[in-house]
Design a protein around this motif. Structure first.
Motif, PDB file in Angstrom:
ATOM      1  N   ASN A 203       0.851  -1.191   0.000  1.00  0.00           N
ATOM      2  CA  ASN A 203       0.000   0.000   0.000  1.00  0.00           C
ATOM      3  C   ASN A 203       0.884   1.236   0.000  1.00  0.00           C
ATOM      4  OD1 ASN A 203       0.354   0.944   2.977  1.00  0.00           O
ATOM      5  ND2 ASN A 203      -0.195  -1.228   3.147  1.00  0.00           N
ATOM      6  N   ALA A 204       0.382   2.309  -0.591  1.00  0.00           N
ATOM      7  CA  ALA A 204       1.184   3.520  -0.713  1.00  0.00           C
ATOM      8  C   ALA A 204       0.309   4.700  -1.097  1.00  0.00           C
ATOM      9  CB  ALA A 204       2.289   3.339  -1.765  1.00  0.00           C
ATOM     10  N   ALA A 205       0.773   5.879  -0.726  1.00  0.00           N
ATOM     11  CA  ALA A 205       0.242   7.111  -1.297  1.00  0.00           C
ATOM     12  C   ALA A 205       0.875   7.277  -2.675  1.00  0.00           C
ATOM     13  CB  ALA A 205       0.581   8.293  -0.398  1.00  0.00           C
TER      14      ALA A 205
ATOM     15  N   ASP B  92      -4.256  14.771 -20.798  1.00  0.00           N
ATOM     16  CA  ASP B  92      -5.705  14.591 -20.706  1.00  0.00           C
ATOM     17  C   ASP B  92      -6.357  15.643 -19.817  1.00  0.00           C
ATOM     18  OD1 ASP B  92      -5.969  12.480 -22.496  1.00  0.00           O
ATOM     19  OD2 ASP B  92      -5.538  10.971 -20.976  1.00  0.00           O
ATOM     20  N   PHE B  93      -5.865  16.899 -19.983  1.00  0.00           N
ATOM     21  CA  PHE B  93      -6.441  18.071 -19.319  1.00  0.00           C
ATOM     22  C   PHE B  93      -6.192  18.083 -17.809  1.00  0.00           C
ATOM     23  CE2 PHE B  93      -9.719  21.490 -19.233  1.00  0.00           C
ATOM     24  CZ  PHE B  93      -9.312  22.160 -20.379  1.00  0.00           C
ATOM     25  N   THR B  94      -5.215  17.321 -17.360  1.00  0.00           N
ATOM     26  CA  THR B  94      -4.881  17.249 -15.935  1.00  0.00           C
ATOM     27  C   THR B  94      -3.373  17.363 -15.775  1.00  0.00           C
ATOM     28  OG1 THR B  94      -6.792  15.830 -15.471  1.00  0.00           O
ATOM     29  CG2 THR B  94      -4.993  15.782 -13.877  1.00  0.00           C
ATOM     30  N   SER B  95      -2.953  18.075 -14.732  1.00  0.00           N
ATOM     31  CA  SER B  95      -1.515  18.212 -14.460  1.00  0.00           C
ATOM     32  C   SER B  95      -1.071  17.397 -13.261  1.00  0.00           C
ATOM     33  CB  SER B  95      -1.160  19.680 -14.216  1.00  0.00           C
ATOM     34  OG  SER B  95      -1.565  20.113 -12.923  1.00  0.00           O
ATOM     35  N   THR B  96      -1.993  17.105 -12.351  1.00  0.00           N
ATOM     36  CA  THR B  96      -1.620  16.469 -11.088  1.00  0.00           C
ATOM     37  C   THR B  96      -2.760  15.565 -10.631  1.00  0.00           C
ATOM     38  OG1 THR B  96      -0.420  18.500 -10.510  1.00  0.00           O
ATOM     39  CG2 THR B  96      -0.770  16.906  -8.740  1.00  0.00           C
ATOM     40  N   MET B  97      -2.394  14.394 -10.141  1.00  0.00           N
ATOM     41  CA  MET B  97      -3.404  13.446  -9.654  1.00  0.00           C
ATOM     42  C   MET B  97      -2.809  12.670  -8.491  1.00  0.00           C
ATOM     43  SD  MET B  97      -5.400  10.441 -11.818  1.00  0.00           S
ATOM     44  CE  MET B  97      -6.343  11.600 -12.832  1.00  0.00           C
ATOM     45  N   TRP B  98      -3.626  12.383  -7.489  1.00  0.00           N
ATOM     46  CA  TRP B  98      -3.109  11.623  -6.351  1.00  0.00           C
ATOM     47  C   TRP B  98      -4.189  10.690  -5.804  1.00  0.00           C
ATOM     48  CZ3 TRP B  98      -4.031  16.862  -6.326  1.00  0.00           C
ATOM     49  CH2 TRP B  98      -5.007  17.343  -5.456  1.00  0.00           C
ATOM     50  N   GLY B  99      -3.730   9.707  -5.051  1.00  0.00           N
ATOM     51  CA  GLY B  99      -4.647   8.736  -4.480  1.00  0.00           C
ATOM     52  C   GLY B  99      -3.918   7.724  -3.629  1.00  0.00           C
ATOM     53  N   THR B 100      -4.530   6.571  -3.451  1.00  0.00           N
ATOM     54  CA  THR B 100      -4.001   5.525  -2.580  1.00  0.00           C
ATOM     55  C   THR B 100      -3.982   4.202  -3.315  1.00  0.00           C
ATOM     56  OG1 THR B 100      -5.021   6.636  -0.683  1.00  0.00           O
ATOM     57  CG2 THR B 100      -4.212   4.393  -0.327  1.00  0.00           C
ATOM     58  N   GLY B 101      -2.854   3.501  -3.226  1.00  0.00           N
ATOM     59  CA  GLY B 101      -2.742   2.179  -3.799  1.00  0.00           C
ATOM     60  C   GLY B 101      -2.812   1.113  -2.729  1.00  0.00           C
ATOM     61  N   ASN B 102      -3.607   0.079  -2.984  1.00  0.00           N
ATOM     62  CA  ASN B 102      -3.718  -1.067  -2.081  1.00  0.00           C
ATOM     63  C   ASN B 102      -3.773  -2.344  -2.909  1.00  0.00           C
ATOM     64  OD1 ASN B 102      -4.095  -0.161   0.840  1.00  0.00           O
ATOM     65  ND2 ASN B 102      -5.591   1.146  -0.218  1.00  0.00           N
ATOM     66  N   GLY B 103      -2.793  -3.218  -2.695  1.00  0.00           N
ATOM     67  CA  GLY B 103      -2.789  -4.484  -3.415  1.00  0.00           C
ATOM     68  C   GLY B 103      -2.731  -4.279  -4.912  1.00  0.00           C
TER      69      GLY B 103
ATOM     70  N   GLU C  99       2.361  16.882   2.066  1.00  0.00           N
ATOM     71  CA  GLU C  99       1.746  17.000   3.397  1.00  0.00           C
ATOM     72  C   GLU C  99       0.264  16.643   3.324  1.00  0.00           C
ATOM     73  OE1 GLU C  99       0.853  20.401   6.827  1.00  0.00           O
ATOM     74  OE2 GLU C  99       2.283  20.827   5.206  1.00  0.00           O
ATOM     75  N   LYS C 100      -0.394  17.137   2.305  1.00  0.00           N
ATOM     76  CA  LYS C 100      -1.810  16.821   2.105  1.00  0.00           C
ATOM     77  C   LYS C 100      -1.996  15.327   1.868  1.00  0.00           C
ATOM     78  CE  LYS C 100      -5.595  17.883  -1.149  1.00  0.00           C
ATOM     79  NZ  LYS C 100      -6.560  18.403  -0.161  1.00  0.00           N
ATOM     80  N   LEU C 101      -1.136  14.761   1.049  1.00  0.00           N
ATOM     81  CA  LEU C 101      -1.246  13.350   0.693  1.00  0.00           C
ATOM     82  C   LEU C 101      -1.042  12.453   1.907  1.00  0.00           C
ATOM     83  CD1 LEU C 101      -1.739  11.538  -1.751  1.00  0.00           C
ATOM     84  CD2 LEU C 101       0.700  11.604  -2.237  1.00  0.00           C
ATOM     85  N   TYR C 102      -0.060  12.785   2.728  1.00  0.00           N
ATOM     86  CA  TYR C 102       0.180  11.965   3.922  1.00  0.00           C
ATOM     87  C   TYR C 102      -0.993  12.071   4.892  1.00  0.00           C
ATOM     88  CZ  TYR C 102       2.402   9.867   7.968  1.00  0.00           C
ATOM     89  OH  TYR C 102       2.682   9.057   9.041  1.00  0.00           O
ATOM     90  N   THR C 103      -1.507  13.274   5.058  1.00  0.00           N
ATOM     91  CA  THR C 103      -2.638  13.473   5.967  1.00  0.00           C
ATOM     92  C   THR C 103      -3.866  12.701   5.500  1.00  0.00           C
ATOM     93  OG1 THR C 103      -1.831  15.678   6.566  1.00  0.00           O
ATOM     94  CG2 THR C 103      -4.142  15.205   7.002  1.00  0.00           C
TER      95      THR C 103
END
Length: 574
Positions: free
Chosen positions: A143-145, A154-165, A300-304
């Motif tokens: 698992n990871a941020a 595709d009209f986006t510069s930045t994307m974030w989320g969480t990976g699990n398995g 910081e936002k991603l970790y929180t």
């Protein structure tokens, strides 16, 4: 099951092939076309991957491209209506949409096959989802941020989320026109570095300056209360003109991105051949500082939000090795992974694993621990090439080869080193490298002026045995892909001055015997002779893509002032 991933009509066109979740081959088209960052359709890269697997395209089960013309389609439509696009812009957008949305037709045309004869299912994978897949699914983490950050896709510069398995979830995105990557490119252009990919030069220039102009740049790049960012578009031309980039084939072309308002704030732009001044250096330092400020806020936002100790990063901005080296000491993350082709080339890898895991649900089995995924050549291929050029050579077994080469390096010779499979990504990591002694400060000037023919301020990389990282650097976290800058310990800077940058840092590569035995043995042989477990490593090229074939290596060796070519089991001396 075979899955083919493609990055096309974007910088760093590339292809990747996996079989039952294991990587077969991955390579950038530039290595075949001999044009840096070649954009277009990567037909040669695709053919290489198929040949490496011993199959034809008829055997492939799934084929995907890292573009989805339907992603953010409402946002795109609103933007076009609001801006009142020109007829040429509309034509360009429609042409691009037609090509990336009909990848099966384009593929069949280039490979001269009939679509009805293919069993493959075709997929369009959103750009940043491909980036996220390219790093998380090949990482060692359960698992990871996950953070993807680049110019625009595709009209986006930045994307974030969480990976699990074997899945990841997207939490949020930052959309056009707000982009750290585009701002970095715009300021690089103002500094006189106008070519696609020149941002790395500006990162290397930054340590020569001081960040005196961060406050001015904060007028443009503003961190928000929620730790995201916005970019004031009045300082850029990108939004006003709907983009000025060309990806149709050949070298990517980017029009001027900074506006007249930007020049009113910072002055006239530097011309490419104009002497760099302390003011230019300070702007570079300020750009690096404001970039790090925005990225740290995102982390910081991603970790929180995720609570994950592990971080995976991808995208062109993830090639900013100065920032990458600061992540673990300055955030709450304990582990970090960035795959070696984190820029757009790496989305071909991401497409494969997005389809295999995210769409098909197969469990993860592959961890990318090395970058040696490209073409390789037998000793017979090498010998034939040497004979065609009527070169005299010695044939040596590996133990003798590395010992003799280490002695030559100790005596001041510059070595062209060509071994095994070519590297994936922009860094030469010991299979297509130029190697030299790091103990002499004059080596840097010699390489820049006589062999690489590049700017004198650009540093060279230290390749260090992994077990000795902590003896020479202020961090010991491994980095086999040369994507982090660490501080060289003060008492070691005079020992390895040729790979110590002006600020006392080095963009290192950690080397183990598991990843590249000949390279490891070479560094170890040099260590046994000198007591220094470090070699200077730079890419085997001269203002061109890294050499791929023996012919290209011989040509580069012959036209530059390298002293020795070590290619396979053969040694050539001038």
């Amino acid at each position: 099951m075979y899955i083919l991933g493609i990055n096309a009509y974007h910088g760093g066109a590339s292809a990747c092939l996996i079989k039952d979740g294991e990587l077969v081959g991955a390579v950038e088209e530039e290595r075949f076309e001999r044009v840096k960052y070649w954009a277009g359709f990567p037909v040669n890269a695709i053919k290489y991957c198929l040949t490496e697997a011993g199959i034809s395209v008829h055997d492939v089960d799934h084929i995907g491209i890292s573009r989805d013309p339907n992603a953010n389609i409402l946002r795109k439509a609103k933007h076009l209506i609001r801006r009142g696009p020109t007829s040429q812009l509309l034509l360009d957008r429609l042409r691009n949409r037609r090509v990336v949305g009909n990848i099966s037709t384009v593929l069949c045309e280039h490979l001269n096959v009939n679509r009805r004869d293919l069993k493959a299912s075709f997929h369009n994978v959103e750009h940043h989802r491909a980036h996220m897949a390219s790093t998380f699914f090949v990482s060692p983490f359960e698992n990871a941020a996950v953070l993807s950050i680049d110019g625009m896709g595709d009209f986006t510069s930045t994307m974030w989320g969480t990976g699990n398995g074997n899945k990841f979830d997207v939490s949020s995105s930052i959309h056009f026109p707000h982009s750290i990557g585009i701002l970095y490119t715009a300021v690089s252009q103002w500094l006189g570095f106008n070519h696609y990919g020149d941002e790395g030069k500006v990162m290397g220039l930054a340590p020569y300056g001081e960040p005196h102009y961060v406050d001015k740049l904060r007028r443009i790049l503003r961190v928000q209360a929620d730790k995201t960012f916005e970019v004031d578009q009045t300082y850029l031309r990108y939004q006003a003109e709907g983009g000025t980039m060309s990806w149709t084939g050949g070298k990517p072309k980017i029009g001027r991105l900074y506006s007249n308002k930007f020049t009113k704030l910072f002055g006239d732009p530097r011309q490419p051949n104009e002497t760099l001044t302390s003011y230019h250096n300070d702007i570079a330092a300020s750009l690096q500082a404001i970039t790090e400020e925005a990225e740290f806020a995102l982390l910081e936002k991603l970790y929180t939000e995720t609570g994950c100790d592990n971080l995976c990063m991808a995208g062109g901005v993830a090639l900013n090795s100065v920032f990458n080296g600061k992540v673990l000491p300055n955030t709450d993350f304990n582990e970090i992974y960035i795959q070696p082709a984190s820029s757009d080339a790496g989305t071909a890898l991401g497409v494969c694993y997005y389809i295999y895991h995210q769409l098909l649900g197969f469990p993860r089995t592959y961890n990318m621990t090395h970058a040696y995924t490209g073409p390789q050549f037998s000793n017979g291929d090498v010998e034939s090439a040497l004979n065609r050029h009527s070169l005299e050579y010695s044939t040596l077994d590996l133990p003798v080869l590395v010992k003799d080469t280490a002695k030559l390096i100790e005596n001041g010779n510059v070595i062209g080193w060509f071994q095994g499979r070519m590297e994936w990504g922009p860094r030469a990591l010991g299979n297509r490298s130029i190697i030299a002694d790091p103990r002499h400060s004059s080596t840097q000037d010699l390489l820049n002026s006589r062999i690489k023919n590049r700017e004198s301020f650009r540093p060279f990389a230290p390749a260090v045995l992994e077990e000795h990282v902590g003896d020479y650097f202020d961090q010991s976290y491994p980095d086999p892909f040369m994507l982090k800058v660490y501080g060289v310990l003060p008492d070691k800077r005079d020992i390895i001055p040729a790979v110590t940058h002006v600020d006392g840092s080095g963009r290192l590569q950690t080397v183990t015997s598991d990843s590249s035995l000949p390279y490891y043995e070479l560094i170890n042989a040099f260590y046994e002779r000198t007591g220094v477990p470090v070699l200077l490593n730079t890419s085997f090229n001269e203002n061109e893509p890294i050499v791929c074939t023996p012919e290209e290596a011989i040509a580069c060796f012959m036209r530059t002032k390298m002293d020795v070519l070590v290619i396979g089991n053969y040694m050539v001396k001038k």
